[in-house]
Design an enzyme around this catalytic site. Structure first.
Site, PDB file in Angstrom:
ATOM      1  N   TYR A  79       0.832  -1.197   0.000  1.00  0.00           N
ATOM      2  CA  TYR A  79       0.000   0.000   0.000  1.00  0.00           C
ATOM      3  C   TYR A  79       0.869   1.250   0.000  1.00  0.00           C
ATOM      4  O   TYR A  79       1.995   1.242   0.510  1.00  0.00           O
ATOM      5  CB  TYR A  79      -0.870   0.062   1.266  1.00  0.00           C
ATOM      6  CG  TYR A  79      -1.808  -1.091   1.475  1.00  0.00           C
ATOM      7  CD1 TYR A  79      -3.149  -1.007   1.080  1.00  0.00           C
ATOM      8  CD2 TYR A  79      -1.376  -2.259   2.096  1.00  0.00           C
ATOM      9  CE1 TYR A  79      -4.018  -2.072   1.296  1.00  0.00           C
ATOM     10  CE2 TYR A  79      -2.249  -3.326   2.311  1.00  0.00           C
ATOM     11  CZ  TYR A  79      -3.564  -3.227   1.912  1.00  0.00           C
ATOM     12  OH  TYR A  79      -4.423  -4.279   2.132  1.00  0.00           O
ATOM     13  N   ASP A  93      -9.412   6.007  10.624  1.00  0.00           N
ATOM     14  CA  ASP A  93      -9.198   6.629   9.315  1.00  0.00           C
ATOM     15  C   ASP A  93     -10.055   7.883   9.220  1.00  0.00           C
ATOM     16  O   ASP A  93     -10.762   8.251  10.163  1.00  0.00           O
ATOM     17  CB  ASP A  93      -9.471   5.652   8.166  1.00  0.00           C
ATOM     18  CG  ASP A  93     -10.906   5.175   8.086  1.00  0.00           C
ATOM     19  OD1 ASP A  93     -11.803   5.831   8.649  1.00  0.00           O
ATOM     20  OD2 ASP A  93     -11.156   4.126   7.454  1.00  0.00           O
ATOM     21  N   ARG A 194      -4.730   0.981   8.807  1.00  0.00           N
ATOM     22  CA  ARG A 194      -5.198   2.053   9.696  1.00  0.00           C
ATOM     23  C   ARG A 194      -4.836   1.784  11.152  1.00  0.00           C
ATOM     24  O   ARG A 194      -4.647   2.721  11.932  1.00  0.00           O
ATOM     25  CB  ARG A 194      -6.689   2.308   9.502  1.00  0.00           C
ATOM     26  CG  ARG A 194      -7.601   1.113   9.556  1.00  0.00           C
ATOM     27  CD  ARG A 194      -8.985   1.497   8.986  1.00  0.00           C
ATOM     28  NE  ARG A 194      -9.813   0.329   8.755  1.00  0.00           N
ATOM     29  CZ  ARG A 194     -10.918   0.048   9.439  1.00  0.00           C
ATOM     30  NH1 ARG A 194     -11.332   0.863  10.406  1.00  0.00           N
ATOM     31  NH2 ARG A 194     -11.624  -1.021   9.160  1.00  0.00           N
TER      32      ARG A 194
END
Length: 312
Positions: A79, A93, A194
Protein backbone atom coordinates in the site's frame (compact mmCIF):
# COMPACT_ATOMS: atom_id res chain seq x y z
CA UNK A 1 -3.80 -9.16 -19.73
CA UNK A 2 -5.00 -12.03 -21.90
CA UNK A 3 -8.52 -11.49 -23.18
CA UNK A 4 -10.85 -14.42 -22.72
CA UNK A 5 -13.99 -14.55 -24.84
CA UNK A 6 -16.76 -17.06 -25.22
CA UNK A 7 -17.14 -18.29 -28.82
CA UNK A 8 -19.32 -16.10 -31.00
CA UNK A 9 -22.98 -16.71 -30.26
CA UNK A 10 -22.12 -18.79 -27.21
CA UNK A 11 -23.72 -18.29 -23.80
CA UNK A 12 -21.04 -20.34 -22.05
CA UNK A 13 -19.53 -18.54 -19.04
CA UNK A 14 -16.05 -17.10 -19.37
CA UNK A 15 -13.53 -17.84 -16.64
CA UNK A 16 -10.66 -15.66 -15.48
CA UNK A 17 -9.30 -13.02 -13.14
CA UNK A 18 -9.89 -9.30 -13.44
CA UNK A 19 -7.69 -6.79 -11.62
CA UNK A 20 -9.64 -3.59 -10.98
CA UNK A 21 -8.39 -0.20 -9.76
CA UNK A 22 -11.14 0.41 -7.22
CA UNK A 23 -12.27 4.04 -7.06
CA UNK A 24 -12.76 5.92 -3.80
CA UNK A 25 -16.25 5.78 -2.32
CA UNK A 26 -17.04 2.32 -3.70
CA UNK A 27 -17.33 -0.74 -1.48
CA UNK A 28 -15.76 -3.96 -2.71
CA UNK A 29 -19.32 -5.32 -3.02
CA UNK A 30 -20.20 -2.35 -5.28
CA UNK A 31 -17.36 -3.32 -7.61
CA UNK A 32 -18.44 -6.97 -7.65
CA UNK A 33 -21.98 -5.88 -8.53
CA UNK A 34 -20.77 -3.67 -11.36
CA UNK A 35 -18.58 -6.41 -12.85
CA UNK A 36 -21.45 -8.91 -12.62
CA UNK A 37 -23.50 -6.62 -14.84
CA UNK A 38 -20.66 -5.91 -17.25
CA UNK A 39 -19.66 -9.58 -17.60
CA UNK A 40 -23.20 -10.95 -17.59
CA UNK A 41 -22.59 -13.46 -14.82
CA UNK A 42 -23.58 -13.75 -11.17
CA UNK A 43 -20.49 -15.76 -10.25
CA UNK A 44 -18.01 -13.02 -9.31
CA UNK A 45 -15.96 -12.80 -6.10
CA UNK A 46 -12.96 -10.88 -4.80
CA UNK A 47 -9.70 -11.76 -3.05
CA UNK A 48 -9.84 -9.40 -0.07
CA UNK A 49 -11.90 -6.28 0.59
CA UNK A 50 -10.89 -2.63 0.47
CA UNK A 51 -12.55 -0.01 2.66
CA UNK A 52 -14.71 2.51 0.75
CA UNK A 53 -12.14 5.27 1.37
CA UNK A 54 -9.35 3.17 -0.15
CA UNK A 55 -8.46 2.88 -3.82
CA UNK A 56 -6.34 0.47 -5.81
CA UNK A 57 -5.91 -3.20 -6.57
CA UNK A 58 -8.98 -5.39 -6.15
CA UNK A 59 -8.58 -8.89 -7.61
CA UNK A 60 -11.82 -10.41 -8.90
CA UNK A 61 -12.52 -13.93 -10.05
CA UNK A 62 -15.24 -14.77 -12.58
CA UNK A 63 -16.96 -18.14 -12.83
CA UNK A 64 -14.46 -21.01 -12.35
CA UNK A 65 -11.75 -18.52 -11.39
CA UNK A 66 -13.63 -17.76 -8.16
CA UNK A 67 -12.16 -21.06 -6.93
CA UNK A 68 -8.68 -19.55 -7.17
CA UNK A 69 -9.56 -16.69 -4.83
CA UNK A 70 -9.26 -18.87 -1.72
CA UNK A 71 -5.56 -19.25 -2.51
CA UNK A 72 -5.04 -15.55 -3.27
CA UNK A 73 -6.72 -14.07 -0.19
CA UNK A 74 -3.66 -14.86 1.93
CA UNK A 75 -1.18 -13.19 -0.44
CA UNK A 76 1.08 -10.39 0.80
CA UNK A 77 -0.06 -6.87 -0.04
CA UNK A 78 1.48 -3.44 -0.56
CA UNK A 79 0.00 0.00 0.00
CA UNK A 80 0.80 3.67 -0.20
CA UNK A 81 -0.91 5.72 2.49
CA UNK A 82 -0.96 9.01 4.34
CA UNK A 83 -0.78 8.87 8.13
CA UNK A 84 -1.90 11.93 10.08
CA UNK A 85 -0.15 12.25 13.45
CA UNK A 86 -1.83 14.40 16.08
CA UNK A 87 -5.42 13.23 15.70
CA UNK A 88 -7.21 9.93 16.37
CA UNK A 89 -10.61 8.87 15.04
CA UNK A 90 -13.17 6.24 16.00
CA UNK A 91 -12.45 4.29 12.79
CA UNK A 92 -8.67 4.96 12.70
CA UNK A 93 -9.20 6.63 9.32
CA UNK A 94 -10.64 9.84 7.92
CA UNK A 95 -14.17 8.40 7.69
CA UNK A 96 -14.63 8.44 11.47
CA UNK A 97 -15.22 11.27 13.93
CA UNK A 98 -12.17 12.71 15.69
CA UNK A 99 -11.95 11.30 19.21
CA UNK A 100 -8.54 12.62 20.28
CA UNK A 101 -6.53 15.64 19.10
CA UNK A 102 -3.33 16.08 21.13
CA UNK A 103 -1.58 17.52 18.07
CA UNK A 104 1.81 16.82 16.54
CA UNK A 105 3.38 20.07 15.39
CA UNK A 106 6.78 18.43 15.13
CA UNK A 107 8.08 14.88 15.27
CA UNK A 108 11.66 14.02 16.12
CA UNK A 109 13.21 12.07 13.25
CA UNK A 110 15.04 9.60 15.49
CA UNK A 111 11.92 8.95 17.57
CA UNK A 112 9.92 8.39 14.38
CA UNK A 113 12.38 5.83 13.04
CA UNK A 114 12.41 4.01 16.38
CA UNK A 115 8.60 3.85 16.39
CA UNK A 116 8.54 2.60 12.80
CA UNK A 117 11.13 -0.08 13.55
CA UNK A 118 9.00 -1.41 16.41
CA UNK A 119 6.12 -1.84 13.98
CA UNK A 120 8.15 -3.78 11.40
CA UNK A 121 8.54 -7.54 11.22
CA UNK A 122 6.27 -9.99 13.07
CA UNK A 123 3.97 -8.07 15.42
CA UNK A 124 0.74 -8.67 17.33
CA UNK A 125 -1.79 -6.17 16.00
CA UNK A 126 -5.11 -5.25 17.60
CA UNK A 127 -7.56 -4.76 14.71
CA UNK A 128 -9.71 -1.65 14.51
CA UNK A 129 -12.91 -2.03 16.51
CA UNK A 130 -14.86 -0.61 13.55
CA UNK A 131 -14.14 -3.62 11.34
CA UNK A 132 -15.95 -6.58 9.81
CA UNK A 133 -14.53 -9.05 12.35
CA UNK A 134 -17.33 -10.99 14.01
CA UNK A 135 -17.77 -10.95 17.79
CA UNK A 136 -20.25 -13.60 18.97
CA UNK A 137 -21.85 -13.69 15.54
CA UNK A 138 -22.13 -9.92 14.98
CA UNK A 139 -19.80 -7.64 13.07
CA UNK A 140 -17.61 -5.56 15.32
CA UNK A 141 -18.55 -2.36 13.51
CA UNK A 142 -22.25 -3.04 14.14
CA UNK A 143 -21.60 -3.41 17.86
CA UNK A 144 -19.60 -0.17 17.97
CA UNK A 145 -22.27 1.74 16.07
CA UNK A 146 -24.82 0.32 18.52
CA UNK A 147 -22.95 1.98 21.38
CA UNK A 148 -20.98 -1.03 22.64
CA UNK A 149 -17.34 -0.91 23.70
CA UNK A 150 -15.53 -3.57 21.67
CA UNK A 151 -12.01 -4.78 22.38
CA UNK A 152 -10.67 -7.19 19.79
CA UNK A 153 -7.90 -9.67 20.46
CA UNK A 154 -4.48 -9.05 18.95
CA UNK A 155 -3.57 -11.05 15.86
CA UNK A 156 -0.14 -11.96 14.50
CA UNK A 157 0.76 -10.15 11.28
CA UNK A 158 4.04 -9.40 9.52
CA UNK A 159 5.06 -5.95 8.34
CA UNK A 160 7.68 -6.39 5.63
CA UNK A 161 8.05 -2.69 4.98
CA UNK A 162 6.91 0.51 6.74
CA UNK A 163 8.84 3.47 5.35
CA UNK A 164 8.24 7.22 5.18
CA UNK A 165 8.40 8.73 1.70
CA UNK A 166 7.58 12.34 2.67
CA UNK A 167 6.48 14.39 5.69
CA UNK A 168 4.88 17.78 6.18
CA UNK A 169 3.36 19.83 8.98
CA UNK A 170 -0.11 21.23 8.43
CA UNK A 171 -3.24 22.32 10.29
CA UNK A 172 -6.32 20.12 10.51
CA UNK A 173 -9.83 21.47 9.97
CA UNK A 174 -10.32 21.85 13.72
CA UNK A 175 -7.16 23.92 14.04
CA UNK A 176 -4.96 21.15 15.44
CA UNK A 177 -1.33 21.24 14.32
CA UNK A 178 -0.59 17.86 12.77
CA UNK A 179 2.15 16.05 10.86
CA UNK A 180 1.26 14.10 7.72
CA UNK A 181 3.46 11.19 6.63
CA UNK A 182 3.29 9.65 3.17
CA UNK A 183 4.28 6.03 3.71
CA UNK A 184 4.65 2.73 1.89
CA UNK A 185 3.57 -0.48 3.64
CA UNK A 186 4.29 -4.06 2.63
CA UNK A 187 2.49 -6.58 4.83
CA UNK A 188 0.97 -9.99 5.28
CA UNK A 189 -2.70 -10.68 4.69
CA UNK A 190 -4.94 -9.60 7.55
CA UNK A 191 -2.99 -6.44 8.37
CA UNK A 192 -4.98 -3.28 9.10
CA UNK A 193 -2.98 -0.34 7.75
CA UNK A 194 -5.20 2.05 9.70
CA UNK A 195 -4.26 0.19 12.86
CA UNK A 196 -0.60 0.82 11.96
CA UNK A 197 -1.40 4.54 11.73
CA UNK A 198 -3.13 4.42 15.13
CA UNK A 199 -0.27 2.52 16.75
CA UNK A 200 2.40 4.75 15.22
CA UNK A 201 0.70 7.77 16.76
CA UNK A 202 0.49 6.03 20.12
CA UNK A 203 4.15 5.04 19.99
CA UNK A 204 5.06 8.70 19.46
CA UNK A 205 2.99 9.90 22.42
CA UNK A 206 0.21 11.38 20.31
CA UNK A 207 -2.62 9.95 18.15
CA UNK A 208 -2.79 8.84 14.55
CA UNK A 209 -5.13 7.87 11.74
CA UNK A 210 -5.15 7.34 7.96
CA UNK A 211 -6.25 10.09 5.59
CA UNK A 212 -5.52 8.18 2.37
CA UNK A 213 -4.94 4.54 1.38
CA UNK A 214 -4.13 2.99 -1.97
CA UNK A 215 -3.44 -0.71 -2.46
CA UNK A 216 -0.72 -1.12 -5.06
CA UNK A 217 -0.25 -4.89 -5.05
CA UNK A 218 -1.93 -8.17 -4.10
CA UNK A 219 0.54 -11.02 -4.49
CA UNK A 220 1.85 -10.75 -8.07
CA UNK A 221 -1.00 -8.50 -9.24
CA UNK A 222 -0.34 -4.76 -9.21
CA UNK A 223 -1.73 -1.56 -10.73
CA UNK A 224 -0.01 -2.21 -14.06
CA UNK A 225 -2.87 -2.91 -16.41
CA UNK A 226 -5.52 -2.72 -13.66
CA UNK A 227 -8.91 -1.97 -15.20
CA UNK A 228 -10.75 1.30 -14.71
CA UNK A 229 -14.48 0.73 -14.13
CA UNK A 230 -15.43 3.73 -16.27
CA UNK A 231 -13.38 2.37 -19.18
CA UNK A 232 -14.89 -1.09 -18.69
CA UNK A 233 -18.36 0.45 -18.77
CA UNK A 234 -17.63 2.29 -22.01
CA UNK A 235 -16.23 -0.90 -23.55
CA UNK A 236 -19.38 -2.76 -22.52
CA UNK A 237 -21.55 -0.14 -24.19
CA UNK A 238 -19.48 -0.62 -27.34
CA UNK A 239 -20.09 -4.38 -27.22
CA UNK A 240 -16.61 -5.39 -26.13
CA UNK A 241 -16.19 -8.14 -23.51
CA UNK A 242 -14.50 -7.75 -20.13
CA UNK A 243 -10.75 -8.49 -20.60
CA UNK A 244 -9.76 -11.33 -18.29
CA UNK A 245 -6.56 -13.05 -17.26
CA UNK A 246 -7.02 -16.73 -18.10
CA UNK A 247 -6.93 -19.43 -15.44
CA UNK A 248 -3.58 -20.59 -16.78
CA UNK A 249 -1.99 -17.12 -16.90
CA UNK A 250 -3.37 -16.24 -13.47
CA UNK A 251 -2.15 -19.48 -11.91
CA UNK A 252 1.28 -19.16 -13.50
CA UNK A 253 1.58 -15.60 -12.15
CA UNK A 254 0.48 -16.47 -8.62
CA UNK A 255 2.08 -19.85 -7.90
CA UNK A 256 5.22 -21.89 -8.56
CA UNK A 257 4.80 -24.09 -11.63
CA UNK A 258 5.42 -27.82 -12.03
CA UNK A 259 5.23 -29.48 -15.45
CA UNK A 260 3.55 -32.88 -15.69
CA UNK A 261 3.76 -35.81 -18.06
CA UNK A 262 0.65 -37.00 -19.87
CA UNK A 263 0.31 -39.84 -17.34
CA UNK A 264 0.59 -37.47 -14.38
CA UNK A 265 -1.85 -35.03 -15.99
CA UNK A 266 -4.44 -37.78 -16.32
CA UNK A 267 -3.93 -38.77 -12.69
CA UNK A 268 -4.41 -35.21 -11.43
CA UNK A 269 -7.53 -34.74 -13.53
CA UNK A 270 -9.03 -37.67 -11.60
CA UNK A 271 -7.91 -36.14 -8.30
CA UNK A 272 -5.13 -38.65 -7.73
CA UNK A 273 -1.93 -37.81 -5.91
CA UNK A 274 1.58 -37.35 -7.34
CA UNK A 275 5.05 -37.78 -5.88
CA UNK A 276 5.90 -34.77 -3.70
CA UNK A 277 7.56 -31.89 -5.52
CA UNK A 278 9.47 -30.47 -2.55
CA UNK A 279 7.80 -27.05 -2.52
CA UNK A 280 5.80 -25.40 0.24
CA UNK A 281 2.29 -24.14 -0.42
CA UNK A 282 0.14 -24.44 -3.54
CA UNK A 283 1.87 -25.29 -6.83
CA UNK A 284 0.26 -24.91 -10.26
CA UNK A 285 0.71 -28.09 -12.28
CA UNK A 286 0.58 -27.95 -16.05
CA UNK A 287 -0.21 -30.43 -18.80
CA UNK A 288 2.45 -30.98 -21.50
CA UNK A 289 0.74 -28.33 -23.67
CA UNK A 290 1.36 -25.74 -20.91
CA UNK A 291 -2.13 -25.12 -19.56
CA UNK A 292 -2.76 -25.39 -15.81
CA UNK A 293 -4.83 -28.37 -14.75
CA UNK A 294 -4.74 -28.07 -10.94
CA UNK A 295 -3.18 -26.70 -7.79
CA UNK A 296 -1.42 -29.29 -5.64
CA UNK A 297 0.21 -29.23 -2.20
CA UNK A 298 2.80 -31.54 -0.73
CA UNK A 299 1.52 -33.75 2.09
CA UNK A 300 4.36 -35.94 3.23
CA UNK A 301 5.73 -38.00 0.37
CA UNK A 302 2.91 -37.06 -1.99
CA UNK A 303 1.43 -34.00 -3.66
CA UNK A 304 -2.34 -33.96 -3.44
CA UNK A 305 -4.67 -31.90 -5.66
CA UNK A 306 -6.36 -29.14 -3.65
CA UNK A 307 -8.09 -27.56 -6.62
CA UNK A 308 -8.67 -29.33 -9.96
CA UNK A 309 -9.30 -26.72 -12.65
CA UNK A 310 -9.36 -29.15 -15.58
CA UNK A 311 -11.21 -32.25 -14.36
CA UNK A 312 -11.53 -35.51 -16.25
Amino acid sequence: MTERRAPSGSTDPVDGLLVVDKPAGWTSHDVVGRVRRLAGTRKVGHAGTLDPMATGVLVLGLNRATRLLTYLVGADKEYTATVRLGQGTVTDDAEGDVTDAPGAASIDAAALETALERLRGPIDQVPCSVSAIKVDGRRSYARVRGGEQVELAARPVTIHRFDVLARRTTTADDGTAVTDLDVVVGCSSGTYVRALARDLGGALGTAGHLTALRRTRVGPFDLTGAADLTVLGAAHEAGRPVPLLSLTDASRAAFPVRELTEHETTAVRFGRRLPAGGREGPVAVTAPDGHVVALVEDRGDHARPVLVLDPA
